[in-house]
Structures are given as structure tokens and as C-alpha cells.
Design a protein around this motif. Structure first.
Motif, PDB file in Angstrom:
ATOM      1  N   TYR A 165       0.742  -1.006   0.090  1.00 18.64           N
ATOM      2  CA  TYR A 165       0.002  -0.113  -0.016  1.00 18.64           C
ATOM      3  C   TYR A 165       0.721   1.335  -0.106  1.00 18.64           C
ATOM      4  O   TYR A 165       2.044   1.080   0.166  1.00 18.64           O
ATOM      5  CB  TYR A 165      -1.017   0.041   1.305  1.00 18.64           C
ATOM      6  CG  TYR A 165      -0.532  -0.061   2.696  1.00 18.64           C
ATOM      7  CD1 TYR A 165      -0.309   1.396   3.222  1.00 18.64           C
ATOM      8  CD2 TYR A 165       0.218  -1.151   3.377  1.00 18.64           C
ATOM      9  CE1 TYR A 165       0.164   1.493   4.433  1.00 18.64           C
ATOM     10  CE2 TYR A 165       0.784  -0.858   4.540  1.00 18.64           C
ATOM     11  CZ  TYR A 165       0.731   0.284   5.109  1.00 18.64           C
ATOM     12  OH  TYR A 165       1.313   0.387   6.343  1.00 18.64           O
TER      13      TYR A 165
ATOM     14  N   CYS B  43      -9.047   4.989  -3.290  1.00 16.58           N
ATOM     15  CA  CYS B  43      -8.058   4.893  -1.974  1.00 16.58           C
ATOM     16  C   CYS B  43      -9.153   5.511  -0.888  1.00 16.58           C
ATOM     17  O   CYS B  43      -9.965   6.044  -0.846  1.00 16.58           O
ATOM     18  CB  CYS B  43      -6.882   6.007  -2.318  1.00 16.58           C
ATOM     19  SG  CYS B  43      -6.056   5.537  -3.673  1.00 16.58           S
TER      20      CYS B  43
ATOM     21  N   GLU C  56      -4.972   6.154   1.529  1.00 18.58           N
ATOM     22  CA  GLU C  56      -4.063   4.929   1.472  1.00 18.58           C
ATOM     23  C   GLU C  56      -4.781   4.179   0.370  1.00 18.58           C
ATOM     24  O   GLU C  56      -5.823   4.044   0.400  1.00 18.58           O
ATOM     25  CB  GLU C  56      -4.507   4.408   2.823  1.00 18.58           C
ATOM     26  CG  GLU C  56      -3.299   3.232   3.194  1.00 18.58           C
ATOM     27  CD  GLU C  56      -3.367   2.650   4.517  1.00 18.58           C
ATOM     28  OE1 GLU C  56      -3.023   3.300   5.388  1.00 18.58           O
ATOM     29  OE2 GLU C  56      -4.101   1.441   4.658  1.00 18.58           O
ATOM     30  N   CYS C  57      -3.703   3.976  -0.521  1.00 20.89           N
ATOM     31  CA  CYS C  57      -4.103   3.052  -1.717  1.00 20.89           C
ATOM     32  C   CYS C  57      -3.700   1.643  -1.774  1.00 20.89           C
ATOM     33  O   CYS C  57      -2.434   1.810  -1.381  1.00 20.89           O
ATOM     34  CB  CYS C  57      -3.645   3.654  -3.066  1.00 20.89           C
ATOM     35  SG  CYS C  57      -4.229   5.612  -3.094  1.00 20.89           S
ATOM     36  N   ASP C  58      -4.172   0.717  -1.887  1.00 16.58           N
ATOM     37  CA  ASP C  58      -3.663  -0.594  -2.168  1.00 16.58           C
ATOM     38  C   ASP C  58      -3.253  -0.875  -3.588  1.00 16.58           C
ATOM     39  O   ASP C  58      -3.325  -0.078  -4.413  1.00 16.58           O
ATOM     40  CB  ASP C  58      -4.524  -1.641  -1.685  1.00 16.58           C
ATOM     41  CG  ASP C  58      -5.757  -2.025  -2.559  1.00 16.58           C
ATOM     42  OD1 ASP C  58      -5.622  -2.000  -3.867  1.00 16.58           O
ATOM     43  OD2 ASP C  58      -6.692  -1.982  -2.209  1.00 16.58           O
ATOM     44  N   TYR C  59      -2.378  -1.971  -3.690  1.00 16.86           N
ATOM     45  CA  TYR C  59      -1.617  -1.993  -4.723  1.00 16.86           C
ATOM     46  C   TYR C  59      -2.515  -2.456  -6.060  1.00 16.86           C
ATOM     47  O   TYR C  59      -2.420  -1.932  -7.054  1.00 16.86           O
ATOM     48  CB  TYR C  59      -0.400  -3.393  -4.703  1.00 16.86           C
ATOM     49  CG  TYR C  59       0.109  -3.736  -6.021  1.00 16.86           C
ATOM     50  CD1 TYR C  59       1.518  -2.838  -5.882  1.00 16.86           C
ATOM     51  CD2 TYR C  59      -0.162  -4.647  -7.021  1.00 16.86           C
ATOM     52  CE1 TYR C  59       2.110  -3.220  -7.261  1.00 16.86           C
ATOM     53  CE2 TYR C  59       0.605  -4.888  -7.712  1.00 16.86           C
ATOM     54  CZ  TYR C  59       1.670  -4.358  -7.989  1.00 16.86           C
ATOM     55  OH  TYR C  59       2.547  -4.863  -9.122  1.00 16.86           O
TER      56      TYR C  59
END
Length: 138
Positions: free
Chosen positions: A50, A133, A102-105
Motif C-alpha cells: 500500500y 483509495c 491510503e491506496c492498495d497495490y
């Protein structure tokens, strides 16, 4: 004598690779501004789980990538010698009181919001909006 030269050469190559790697991330983000929307994972060449994209830059943090809970790449706001913000990419939001996203892959994306000419320096500011996100409030 040869061992010392070999160690110094190895260290020098490691430092050069580190700076090439770091510049690759910066240039890929900077030059993708023409795309309407793109996956964050498409502009990185390392493993991460992340990323935090900072809207409020109180600690001069701009982007921090994490892998298995540890920081693997971090970039700060670029300043000149007098503390003025240099032209670069930054993050913005339509929402109020957001510290970072916050961003995930797998799902994290960015979209260009606007491109502004710097009033003090030669260059542009590129403002990106995080997509898919989670916002984190102040």
C-alpha cells in the motif's frame, strides 16, 4: 589491495543503481500526466502493498510506499534552498480535512486534476487526485 578496490567499486555501483531507481519512479509519475487515470502500480518498479499519498504535507512527506509494514520508498516535497516549493507532482482532494489517502497495490489509481505553471520557477505543478483509495482525516 584488489579487495579494497572491489569493495569500493561494488559500493559505487550500488549507490548509482539506487539513484537510477529513485529517478525512475519520479520520472514515470511526472510524465504520465497526459493519461486521464492510471494504476499506481503501473508507475512503480518495486514491490509494495500500500501507499500513502499525502494531501497535507506537515512533515514534507509526499508519497510513502510500504511492503509488509515497512517503508520501501519515500519521497518528500522538493524545496529550494530558501524553503520554496519547487515545481513537481503533488496530490489534492475534493474532500476537506484529508491528511492522506491510503491506496492498495491492486486498486489504487491516480487522475490528473490540473497542471499549473509555477509563478517563481520554470516548470509546472501537476496535481493528482487519488482514486479507489481510503481517505484518512486530520
Amino acid at each position: 589491495m584488489n579487495k579494497n578496490i572491489l569493495c569500493i567499486l561494488s559500493l559505487l555501483i550500488t549507490v548509482i543503481i539506487f539513484f537510477i531507481f529513485e529517478k525512475n519512479v519520479i520520472s514515470k509519475i511526472s510524465f504520465n500526466y497526459n493519461k486521464k487515470e492510471f494504476l499506481i502500480s503501473d508507475i512503480t518498479n518495486f514491490n509494495w502493498d500500500y501507499v500513502k499519498l499525502y494531501i497535507i504535507n506537515s512533515d514534507f512527506q509526499k508519497i510513502v510506499f510500504y511492503y509488509k509494514g515497512k517503508i520501501v520508498f519515500e519521497e518528500l516535497i522538493e524545496l529550494d534552498g530558501e524553503g520554496n516549493v519547487l515545481p513537481q507532482y503533488l496530490f489534492d482532494s475534493d474532500l476537506e480535512n484529508i491528511e492522506y489517502y491510503e491506496c492498495d497495490y491492486k486498486n489504487g489509481k491516480m487522475q490528473l486534476l490540473k497542471k499549473e505553471k509555477s509563478h517563481f520557477f520554470d516548470g509546472y505543478f501537476y496535481y493528482y487526485k487519488p482514486i479507489n483509495c481510503r481517505p484518512k482525516l486530520l
